[in-house]
Scaffold this active site. Structure first.
Site, PDB file in Angstrom:
ATOM      1  N   HIS A  57       0.848  -1.203   0.000  1.00  0.00           N
ATOM      2  CA  HIS A  57       0.000   0.000   0.000  1.00  0.00           C
ATOM      3  C   HIS A  57       0.880   1.249   0.000  1.00  0.00           C
ATOM      4  O   HIS A  57       1.876   1.325   0.726  1.00  0.00           O
ATOM      5  CB  HIS A  57      -0.890  -0.026   1.242  1.00  0.00           C
ATOM      6  CG  HIS A  57      -1.729   1.200   1.415  1.00  0.00           C
ATOM      7  ND1 HIS A  57      -2.755   1.508   0.552  1.00  0.00           N
ATOM      8  CD2 HIS A  57      -1.697   2.181   2.341  1.00  0.00           C
ATOM      9  CE1 HIS A  57      -3.334   2.638   0.951  1.00  0.00           C
ATOM     10  NE2 HIS A  57      -2.702   3.069   2.027  1.00  0.00           N
ATOM     11  N   HIS A 132       2.370  11.213  -1.119  1.00  0.00           N
ATOM     12  CA  HIS A 132       1.473  10.784  -0.044  1.00  0.00           C
ATOM     13  C   HIS A 132       1.578  11.820   1.077  1.00  0.00           C
ATOM     14  O   HIS A 132       2.296  11.637   2.047  1.00  0.00           O
ATOM     15  CB  HIS A 132       1.848   9.398   0.473  1.00  0.00           C
ATOM     16  CG  HIS A 132       0.827   8.841   1.422  1.00  0.00           C
ATOM     17  ND1 HIS A 132       1.163   8.140   2.569  1.00  0.00           N
ATOM     18  CD2 HIS A 132      -0.532   8.893   1.404  1.00  0.00           C
ATOM     19  CE1 HIS A 132       0.069   7.773   3.197  1.00  0.00           C
ATOM     20  NE2 HIS A 132      -0.978   8.218   2.520  1.00  0.00           N
TER      21      HIS A 132
END
Length: 305
Positions: A57, A132
């Site tokens: 992930h 991110h």
């Protein structure tokens, strides 16, 4: 994430190997770097969508740049707070979800990569970065690292899932797709029937890379697979019990044909989770809970066999 943490432990124990110059490996070694090539012959003709394939992930977020601007994936409130230098240090604790580089993940056996990309405000060129919360490495650098591994392991197949795009116009998309072509060339697998893809057919065509592109731009290139071919339902919970229930439900309800399927065995922090564990960060707040579902690894397949 769980798969990668297990891989880190195996790296320490020496059970993950890379090819040595002679290309041989001892019978006692468990070589996750070549696990697809090592599968028994009766699995070579099985549709790839029927295999359980480990993934990670936010695969790129083993490093983020706390000196860079806050990414366009964040709210204006976060961007204002990030003017305080300490805030970015805290953001880094919650943005980093991996502790292995692309190369290390590949050697550990990871074959599915969850990718989020963005242009960077103020950049004069069209460079694209992983993102991110904070910006990571350049996409080009990551692609080259992956391609280097694939060249050394010609029977390993990977899935690159470009599922979030930020601050990207048509020019940026063209630049990114060109980078993908330059990096992988003939290794790219054209979009086709999911059921027709097996290890044997891919090996015969020397194809090693499936690119999933969650943007209408995929229609312009035959080697870009539409995002709908790889649904990834998201539990969005901090509860292990709810996560397991969600995974069991979505696995049982997956489409019987026509697509792959991602089971996201991840816990997602909420605002109050971050507030309570602000200094400890993601690793010390949520990751330890995943040990409770170690018997339920991240799976990527159409059905479990």
């Amino acid at each position: 994430m769980l798969a990668v943490r297990k891989a880190r432990r195996k790296l320490r124990m020496g059970t993950i190997c890379s090819p040595n110059p002679s290309g041989t490996k001892t019978s006692s070694e468990v070589c996750n770097a070549d696990w697809m090539a090592s599968l028994p012959p009766h699995l070579h003709n099985l549709p790839l969508s029927n295999l359980a394939i480990p993934g990670s992930h936010d695969s790129f977020s083993y490093w983020v740049d706390e000196k860079s601007p806050v990414g366009p994936d964040q709210t204006q409130a976060i961007k204002r707070l990030a003017r305080i230098s300490l805030v970015k240090k805290l953001m880094k604790k919650w943005s980093v979800t991996q502790n292995l580089t692309f190369r290390e993940q590949l050697e550990a056996g990871i074959r599915y990569f969850d990718l989020r990309v963005s242009s960077k405000p103020g950049d004069a060129d069209q460079e694209i970065y992983f993102i991110h919360g904070l910006f990571g490495i350049k996409v080009w650098d990551g692609l080259m690292e992956i391609d280097s591994f694939l060249t050394q392991h010609p029977q390993e197949i990977i899935f690159l899932d470009f599922n979030h795009f930020y601050a990207m116009d048509e020019t940026h998309h063209k630049c990114l797709v060109l980078r993908i072509q330059e990096a992988f060339g003939n290794k790219l697998c054209p979009a086709c029937s999911v059921e027709s893809l097996t290890l044997r057919t891919l090996w015969e065509k020397n194809c090693q890379v499936l690119i999933f592109y969650h943007c209408p731009f995929y229609k312009q290139h035959p080697f870009l697979w539409p995002g709908k071919k790889i649904p990834a339902p998201w539990a969005n919970t901090t509860s292990v019990r709810k996560l397991i229930l969600f995974l069991e439900t979505t696995l049982s309800e997956r489409a019987p044909r026509g697509s792959f399927h991602v089971s996201q065995a991840i816990l997602t922090p909420r605002v109050k989770t971050i507030a309570r564990g602000l200094v400890g960060g993601l690793k010390n707040t949520l990751v330890h809970r995943l040990a409770l579902i170690s018997v339920y690894p991240l799976r990527f397949s159409r059905r479990s066999r």
